[in-house]
Scaffold this motif. Structure first.
Motif, PDB file in Angstrom:
ATOM      1  N   ALA A   1       0.824  -1.212   0.000  1.00 45.09           N
ATOM      2  CA  ALA A   1       0.000   0.000   0.000  1.00 45.09           C
ATOM      3  C   ALA A   1       0.859   1.264   0.000  1.00 45.09           C
ATOM      4  O   ALA A   1       0.551   2.231  -0.705  1.00 45.09           O
ATOM      5  N   LEU A   2       1.930   1.261   0.766  1.00 43.61           N
ATOM      6  CA  LEU A   2       2.774   2.448   0.845  1.00 43.61           C
ATOM      7  C   LEU A   2       3.461   2.719  -0.505  1.00 43.61           C
ATOM      8  O   LEU A   2       3.587   3.871  -0.917  1.00 43.61           O
ATOM      9  N   ALA A   3       3.862   1.672  -1.193  1.00 45.46           N
ATOM     10  CA  ALA A   3       4.475   1.854  -2.518  1.00 45.46           C
ATOM     11  C   ALA A   3       3.458   2.429  -3.503  1.00 45.46           C
ATOM     12  O   ALA A   3       3.799   3.287  -4.318  1.00 45.46           O
ATOM     13  N   HIS A   4       2.199   1.973  -3.418  1.00 43.42           N
ATOM     14  CA  HIS A   4       1.154   2.550  -4.275  1.00 43.42           C
ATOM     15  C   HIS A   4       0.968   4.032  -3.958  1.00 43.42           C
ATOM     16  O   HIS A   4       0.854   4.861  -4.862  1.00 43.42           O
ATOM     17  N   ASN A   5       0.939   4.360  -2.672  1.00 41.78           N
ATOM     18  CA  ASN A   5       0.785   5.755  -2.272  1.00 41.78           C
ATOM     19  C   ASN A   5       1.949   6.598  -2.775  1.00 41.78           C
ATOM     20  O   ASN A   5       1.750   7.679  -3.330  1.00 41.78           O
ATOM     21  N   ASN A   6       3.162   6.100  -2.571  1.00 44.54           N
ATOM     22  CA  ASN A   6       4.342   6.861  -2.985  1.00 44.54           C
ATOM     23  C   ASN A   6       4.395   7.021  -4.495  1.00 44.54           C
ATOM     24  O   ASN A   6       4.766   8.089  -4.996  1.00 44.54           O
ATOM     25  N   LEU A   7       4.017   5.979  -5.222  1.00 46.44           N
ATOM     26  CA  LEU A   7       3.952   6.072  -6.679  1.00 46.44           C
ATOM     27  C   LEU A   7       2.929   7.136  -7.071  1.00 46.44           C
ATOM     28  O   LEU A   7       3.191   7.980  -7.936  1.00 46.44           O
ATOM     29  N   GLY A   8       1.781   7.117  -6.424  1.00 48.49           N
ATOM     30  CA  GLY A   8       0.756   8.117  -6.702  1.00 48.49           C
ATOM     31  C   GLY A   8       1.251   9.524  -6.455  1.00 48.49           C
ATOM     32  O   GLY A   8       1.017  10.424  -7.267  1.00 48.49           O
ATOM     33  N   TYR A   9       1.970   9.710  -5.371  1.00 47.56           N
ATOM     34  CA  TYR A   9       2.474  11.046  -5.047  1.00 47.56           C
ATOM     35  C   TYR A   9       3.487  11.519  -6.078  1.00 47.56           C
ATOM     36  O   TYR A   9       3.438  12.668  -6.544  1.00 47.56           O
ATOM     37  N   ALA A  10       4.376  10.633  -6.474  1.00 51.10           N
ATOM     38  CA  ALA A  10       5.378  10.997  -7.492  1.00 51.10           C
ATOM     39  C   ALA A  10       4.696  11.315  -8.821  1.00 51.10           C
ATOM     40  O   ALA A  10       5.061  12.269  -9.506  1.00 51.10           O
ATOM     41  N   LEU A  11       3.691  10.519  -9.170  1.00 53.06           N
ATOM     42  CA  LEU A  11       2.944  10.779 -10.410  1.00 53.06           C
ATOM     43  C   LEU A  11       2.235  12.130 -10.340  1.00 53.06           C
ATOM     44  O   LEU A  11       2.207  12.887 -11.314  1.00 53.06           O
ATOM     45  N   ALA A  12       1.670  12.437  -9.176  1.00 54.44           N
ATOM     46  CA  ALA A  12       0.977  13.717  -9.004  1.00 54.44           C
ATOM     47  C   ALA A  12       1.946  14.881  -9.164  1.00 54.44           C
ATOM     48  O   ALA A  12       1.621  15.875  -9.823  1.00 54.44           O
ATOM     49  N   LEU A  13       3.120  14.751  -8.581  1.00 56.49           N
ATOM     50  CA  LEU A  13       4.125  15.811  -8.709  1.00 56.49           C
ATOM     51  C   LEU A  13       4.547  15.992 -10.163  1.00 56.49           C
ATOM     52  O   LEU A  13       4.909  17.088 -10.577  1.00 56.49           O
ATOM     53  N   GLN A  14       4.458  14.923 -10.917  1.00 56.15           N
ATOM     54  CA  GLN A  14       4.801  14.970 -12.336  1.00 56.15           C
ATOM     55  C   GLN A  14       3.651  15.533 -13.174  1.00 56.15           C
ATOM     56  O   GLN A  14       3.800  15.781 -14.352  1.00 56.15           O
ATOM     57  N   GLY A  15       2.488  15.694 -12.535  1.00 58.96           N
ATOM     58  CA  GLY A  15       1.338  16.246 -13.235  1.00 58.96           C
ATOM     59  C   GLY A  15       0.346  15.210 -13.730  1.00 58.96           C
ATOM     60  O   GLY A  15      -0.648  15.546 -14.361  1.00 58.96           O
TER      61      GLY A  15
ATOM     62  N   VAL B   1      -7.168   0.177  -1.011  1.00 59.92           N
ATOM     63  CA  VAL B   1      -7.711  -1.186  -1.111  1.00 59.92           C
ATOM     64  C   VAL B   1      -6.871  -2.125  -0.244  1.00 59.92           C
ATOM     65  O   VAL B   1      -7.403  -2.952   0.498  1.00 59.92           O
ATOM     66  N   PHE B   2      -5.549  -1.976  -0.337  1.00 59.07           N
ATOM     67  CA  PHE B   2      -4.656  -2.867   0.395  1.00 59.07           C
ATOM     68  C   PHE B   2      -4.498  -2.479   1.857  1.00 59.07           C
ATOM     69  O   PHE B   2      -4.206  -3.334   2.694  1.00 59.07           O
ATOM     70  N   ASP B   3      -4.682  -1.209   2.176  1.00 58.74           N
ATOM     71  CA  ASP B   3      -4.620  -0.751   3.570  1.00 58.74           C
ATOM     72  C   ASP B   3      -5.589   0.408   3.761  1.00 58.74           C
ATOM     73  O   ASP B   3      -5.223   1.571   3.614  1.00 58.74           O
ATOM     74  N   PRO B   4      -6.842   0.078   4.092  1.00 56.94           N
ATOM     75  CA  PRO B   4      -7.863   1.119   4.247  1.00 56.94           C
ATOM     76  C   PRO B   4      -7.549   2.135   5.348  1.00 56.94           C
ATOM     77  O   PRO B   4      -8.126   3.212   5.376  1.00 56.94           O
ATOM     78  N   ASP B   5      -6.631   1.798   6.235  1.00 56.39           N
ATOM     79  CA  ASP B   5      -6.283   2.696   7.338  1.00 56.39           C
ATOM     80  C   ASP B   5      -5.056   3.560   7.043  1.00 56.39           C
ATOM     81  O   ASP B   5      -4.590   4.279   7.927  1.00 56.39           O
ATOM     82  N   LEU B   6      -4.548   3.494   5.814  1.00 55.53           N
ATOM     83  CA  LEU B   6      -3.364   4.286   5.457  1.00 55.53           C
ATOM     84  C   LEU B   6      -3.794   5.739   5.262  1.00 55.53           C
ATOM     85  O   LEU B   6      -4.243   6.148   4.195  1.00 55.53           O
ATOM     86  N   LYS B   7      -3.650   6.484   6.340  1.00 59.68           N
ATOM     87  CA  LYS B   7      -4.173   7.851   6.400  1.00 59.68           C
ATOM     88  C   LYS B   7      -3.603   8.760   5.311  1.00 59.68           C
ATOM     89  O   LYS B   7      -4.322   9.545   4.704  1.00 59.68           O
ATOM     90  N   ILE B   8      -2.304   8.637   5.047  1.00 63.07           N
ATOM     91  CA  ILE B   8      -1.669   9.505   4.061  1.00 63.07           C
ATOM     92  C   ILE B   8      -2.247   9.267   2.667  1.00 63.07           C
ATOM     93  O   ILE B   8      -2.415  10.205   1.886  1.00 63.07           O
ATOM     94  N   ALA B   9      -2.590   8.024   2.357  1.00 57.87           N
ATOM     95  CA  ALA B   9      -3.188   7.718   1.054  1.00 57.87           C
ATOM     96  C   ALA B   9      -4.567   8.378   0.941  1.00 57.87           C
ATOM     97  O   ALA B   9      -4.916   8.920  -0.108  1.00 57.87           O
ATOM     98  N   GLN B  10      -5.337   8.341   2.021  1.00 53.37           N
ATOM     99  CA  GLN B  10      -6.655   8.985   2.002  1.00 53.37           C
ATOM    100  C   GLN B  10      -6.516  10.495   1.870  1.00 53.37           C
ATOM    101  O   GLN B  10      -7.256  11.131   1.118  1.00 53.37           O
ATOM    102  N   GLU B  11      -5.547  11.064   2.577  1.00 53.41           N
ATOM    103  CA  GLU B  11      -5.317  12.511   2.487  1.00 53.41           C
ATOM    104  C   GLU B  11      -4.890  12.899   1.067  1.00 53.41           C
ATOM    105  O   GLU B  11      -5.354  13.904   0.530  1.00 53.41           O
ATOM    106  N   ASN B  12      -3.992  12.100   0.486  1.00 53.38           N
ATOM    107  CA  ASN B  12      -3.554  12.382  -0.885  1.00 53.38           C
ATOM    108  C   ASN B  12      -4.714  12.256  -1.864  1.00 53.38           C
ATOM    109  O   ASN B  12      -4.877  13.099  -2.750  1.00 53.38           O
TER     110      ASN B  12
END
Length: 70
Positions: A23-37, A51-62
């Motif tokens: 889940a954290l790798a998905h979140n980090n990938l998403g953040y990098a993609l967002a920074l790229q536009g 989906v993989f970690d419903p409690d991953l707060k940073i993913a929900q915030e992002n």
């Protein structure tokens, strides 16, 4: 900065090949993609993270943050 983002994206994709449910790798990938536009792709990754970690707060915030920027 562009090279660092590409490196981060490649690193996350490699991590996800090893563990597609990271889940954290998905979140980090998403953040990098967002920074790229790539907001739509980023949102997909934030959703996968949740989906993989419903409690991953940073993913929900992002997800909340970038869905509002679409």
């Amino acid at each position: 900065r562009v090279n660092k983002l590409k490196e981060a994206i490649n690193t996350c994709r490699t991590a996800l090949k090893l563990d597609p449910s990271d889940a954290l790798a998905h979140n980090n990938l998403g953040y990098a993609l967002a920074l790229q536009g790539n907001i739509n792709e980023a949102i997909v990754e934030f959703k996968k993270a949740l989906v993989f970690d419903p409690d991953l707060k940073i993913a929900q915030e992002n997800l909340d943050n970038y869905q509002n920027k679409k």
